[in-house]
Scaffold this motif. Structure first.
Motif, PDB file in Angstrom:
ATOM      1  N   MET A 142     115.872  13.628  20.340  1.00  0.00           N
ATOM      2  CA  MET A 142     115.333  13.078  19.097  1.00  0.00           C
ATOM      3  C   MET A 142     113.818  13.211  18.989  1.00  0.00           C
ATOM      4  O   MET A 142     113.255  13.114  17.904  1.00  0.00           O
ATOM      5  CB  MET A 142     115.731  11.605  18.957  1.00  0.00           C
ATOM      6  CG  MET A 142     117.203  11.396  18.667  1.00  0.00           C
ATOM      7  SD  MET A 142     117.725  12.215  17.128  1.00  0.00           S
ATOM      8  CE  MET A 142     116.806  11.261  15.928  1.00  0.00           C
ATOM      9  N   ARG A 143     113.129  13.440  20.115  1.00  0.00           N
ATOM     10  CA  ARG A 143     111.678  13.599  20.041  1.00  0.00           C
ATOM     11  C   ARG A 143     111.280  14.967  19.504  1.00  0.00           C
ATOM     12  O   ARG A 143     110.143  15.176  19.094  1.00  0.00           O
ATOM     13  CB  ARG A 143     111.056  13.377  21.417  1.00  0.00           C
ATOM     14  CG  ARG A 143     111.184  11.950  21.934  1.00  0.00           C
ATOM     15  CD  ARG A 143     110.729  11.866  23.371  1.00  0.00           C
ATOM     16  NE  ARG A 143     111.580  12.686  24.236  1.00  0.00           N
ATOM     17  CZ  ARG A 143     111.332  12.897  25.534  1.00  0.00           C
ATOM     18  NH1 ARG A 143     110.267  12.364  26.091  1.00  0.00           N
ATOM     19  NH2 ARG A 143     112.151  13.637  26.253  1.00  0.00           N
ATOM     20  N   PHE A 144     112.214  15.915  19.515  1.00  0.00           N
ATOM     21  CA  PHE A 144     111.949  17.262  19.026  1.00  0.00           C
ATOM     22  C   PHE A 144     112.465  17.430  17.601  1.00  0.00           C
ATOM     23  O   PHE A 144     113.518  16.912  17.236  1.00  0.00           O
ATOM     24  CB  PHE A 144     112.653  18.307  19.900  1.00  0.00           C
ATOM     25  CG  PHE A 144     111.951  18.637  21.177  1.00  0.00           C
ATOM     26  CD1 PHE A 144     110.880  19.515  21.192  1.00  0.00           C
ATOM     27  CD2 PHE A 144     112.372  18.082  22.370  1.00  0.00           C
ATOM     28  CE1 PHE A 144     110.241  19.834  22.378  1.00  0.00           C
ATOM     29  CE2 PHE A 144     111.741  18.392  23.559  1.00  0.00           C
ATOM     30  CZ  PHE A 144     110.669  19.269  23.562  1.00  0.00           C
ATOM     31  N   ARG A 145     111.740  18.188  16.813  1.00  0.00           N
ATOM     32  CA  ARG A 145     112.216  18.697  15.533  1.00  0.00           C
ATOM     33  C   ARG A 145     111.883  20.188  15.533  1.00  0.00           C
ATOM     34  O   ARG A 145     110.744  20.569  15.793  1.00  0.00           O
ATOM     35  CB  ARG A 145     111.531  18.018  14.349  1.00  0.00           C
ATOM     36  CG  ARG A 145     111.639  16.506  14.308  1.00  0.00           C
ATOM     37  CD  ARG A 145     113.034  16.064  13.874  1.00  0.00           C
ATOM     38  NE  ARG A 145     113.063  14.642  13.585  1.00  0.00           N
ATOM     39  CZ  ARG A 145     113.174  13.682  14.491  1.00  0.00           C
ATOM     40  NH1 ARG A 145     113.233  13.999  15.770  1.00  0.00           N
ATOM     41  NH2 ARG A 145     113.213  12.406  14.142  1.00  0.00           N
ATOM     42  N   LEU A 163     107.368  14.534  19.194  1.00  0.00           N
ATOM     43  CA  LEU A 163     106.877  13.192  18.912  1.00  0.00           C
ATOM     44  C   LEU A 163     106.846  12.376  20.192  1.00  0.00           C
ATOM     45  O   LEU A 163     107.882  12.176  20.832  1.00  0.00           O
ATOM     46  CB  LEU A 163     107.786  12.516  17.878  1.00  0.00           C
ATOM     47  CG  LEU A 163     107.976  13.290  16.566  1.00  0.00           C
ATOM     48  CD1 LEU A 163     109.102  12.688  15.746  1.00  0.00           C
ATOM     49  CD2 LEU A 163     106.676  13.310  15.775  1.00  0.00           C
ATOM     50  N   SER A 164     105.662  11.909  20.572  1.00  0.00           N
ATOM     51  CA  SER A 164     105.543  11.136  21.805  1.00  0.00           C
ATOM     52  C   SER A 164     104.234  10.360  21.794  1.00  0.00           C
ATOM     53  O   SER A 164     103.202  10.874  21.350  1.00  0.00           O
ATOM     54  CB  SER A 164     105.578  12.060  23.025  1.00  0.00           C
ATOM     55  OG  SER A 164     105.472  11.328  24.231  1.00  0.00           O
ATOM     56  N   GLY A 165     104.279   9.121  22.273  1.00  0.00           N
ATOM     57  CA  GLY A 165     103.070   8.325  22.415  1.00  0.00           C
ATOM     58  C   GLY A 165     102.332   8.084  21.114  1.00  0.00           C
ATOM     59  O   GLY A 165     101.105   7.941  21.112  1.00  0.00           O
ATOM     60  N   ARG A 202     100.386   8.888  12.773  1.00  0.00           N
ATOM     61  CA  ARG A 202      99.058   8.970  12.162  1.00  0.00           C
ATOM     62  C   ARG A 202      98.220  10.130  12.677  1.00  0.00           C
ATOM     63  O   ARG A 202      97.288  10.568  12.007  1.00  0.00           O
ATOM     64  CB  ARG A 202      98.296   7.658  12.406  1.00  0.00           C
ATOM     65  CG  ARG A 202      98.951   6.439  11.762  1.00  0.00           C
ATOM     66  CD  ARG A 202      98.172   5.179  12.079  1.00  0.00           C
ATOM     67  NE  ARG A 202      96.784   5.283  11.656  1.00  0.00           N
ATOM     68  CZ  ARG A 202      95.841   4.399  11.975  1.00  0.00           C
ATOM     69  NH1 ARG A 202      96.142   3.364  12.739  1.00  0.00           N
ATOM     70  NH2 ARG A 202      94.605   4.559  11.542  1.00  0.00           N
ATOM     71  N   ILE A 203      98.518  10.630  13.880  1.00  0.00           N
ATOM     72  CA  ILE A 203      97.707  11.683  14.486  1.00  0.00           C
ATOM     73  C   ILE A 203      98.570  12.912  14.747  1.00  0.00           C
ATOM     74  O   ILE A 203      99.677  12.815  15.274  1.00  0.00           O
ATOM     75  CB  ILE A 203      97.088  11.207  15.821  1.00  0.00           C
ATOM     76  CG1 ILE A 203      96.214   9.976  15.593  1.00  0.00           C
ATOM     77  CG2 ILE A 203      96.271  12.336  16.459  1.00  0.00           C
ATOM     78  CD1 ILE A 203      95.023  10.220  14.689  1.00  0.00           C
TER      79      ILE A 203
END
Length: 241
Positions: A142-145, A163-165, A202-203
């Motif tokens: 799920m962290r990958f797209r 997506l991480s941290g 946000r980043i």
């Protein structure tokens, strides 16, 4: 594999691209020891070629000298590290007629994605199977797209979002040569970032090649560092040739 100071990805292919070591600054009193231990390990594993990536910092001189002293050769400043506040992301861009960006959701689409990325990055077809085997088990985490760009139904570009941290990272942005110059690289970069922003991130960060740098600056990314690449060839292998 990962140690306290070094991480690496090693395959059985004799290619700089498929064998990577990544390090920040090593402790100055142990740099020689850590480099030699790593190279000894790679010699024992009969690794023939690898790339060693180093994050450039003001105090990087000693690290660079140590790598050169151990037989590595400086290749280039590999990429520019960039970041953006996603709230400032430029979105008022011309659309590309006939372009559709779709998520990669199954293994068949993943093979197609790898093939297009291999063309875009000028990687030989013989490496596609290895690439697939490396990522197939984790790519649907799920962290990958993972995204594929279609131009009038034909696959032409790729990108990935990790997506991480609290940070959204963009990776593997590519476009096949005959489709370049039409805004596809911009679109395949923008789509994942907009998804990340909708999810509350946000980043955004990425590592820009010289080819993609202008695109990312246009979107609003700012520089914050560099990666340099050093090349190593197994001297034991070279002596047997």
């Amino acid at each position: 594999s990962r140690g306290r100071h070094l991480s690496w990805l090693i395959t059985d292919l004799p290619d700089f691209f498929t064998n990577l070591v990544v390090s920040a600054q090593l402790p100055s009193d142990r740099a020689d020891e850590l480099i030699e231990d790593a190279l000894t390990h790679f010699r024992r594993k009969n690794i023939r070629k690898l790339s060693w990536l180093v994050q450039d910092e003001e105090e990087a001189g000693e690290m660079n000298e140590a790598l050169l002293a151990h037989g590595l050769t400086f290749r280039e400043s590999f990429s520019i590290e960039m970041a953006i506040d996603l709230a400032t992301l430029l979105t008022d861009l011309p659309s590309v007629p006939g372009l559709k960006i779709i998520p990669v959701i199954d293994r068949s689409a993943l093979r197609q994605w790898i093939h297009i990325a291999s063309i875009g990055f000028r990687i030989g077809e013989e490496f596609e199977k290895v690439w697939y085997e490396l990522v197939a088990e984790v790519i649907f985490d799920m962290r990958f797209r993972t995204y594929l760009a279609l131009l009038n139904g034909k696959p032409v570009g790729t990108s990935q979002l990790f997506l991480s941290g609290g940070v959204a990272g963009i990776y593997n942005v590519s476009c096949i040569p005959e489709a370049r110059g039409r805004g596809i690289g911009t679109a395949i970069t923008l789509a994942p970032l907009l998804e990340a922003r909708r999810m509350g991130y946000r980043i955004g960060i990425l590592q820009a090649s010289s080819r993609g740098y202008r695109i990312y600056r246009r979107l609003g990314f700012q520089d914050f560092g560099n990666l340099s690449v050093y090349l190593w060839e197994n001297d034991c292998e070279l002596m047997r040739v």
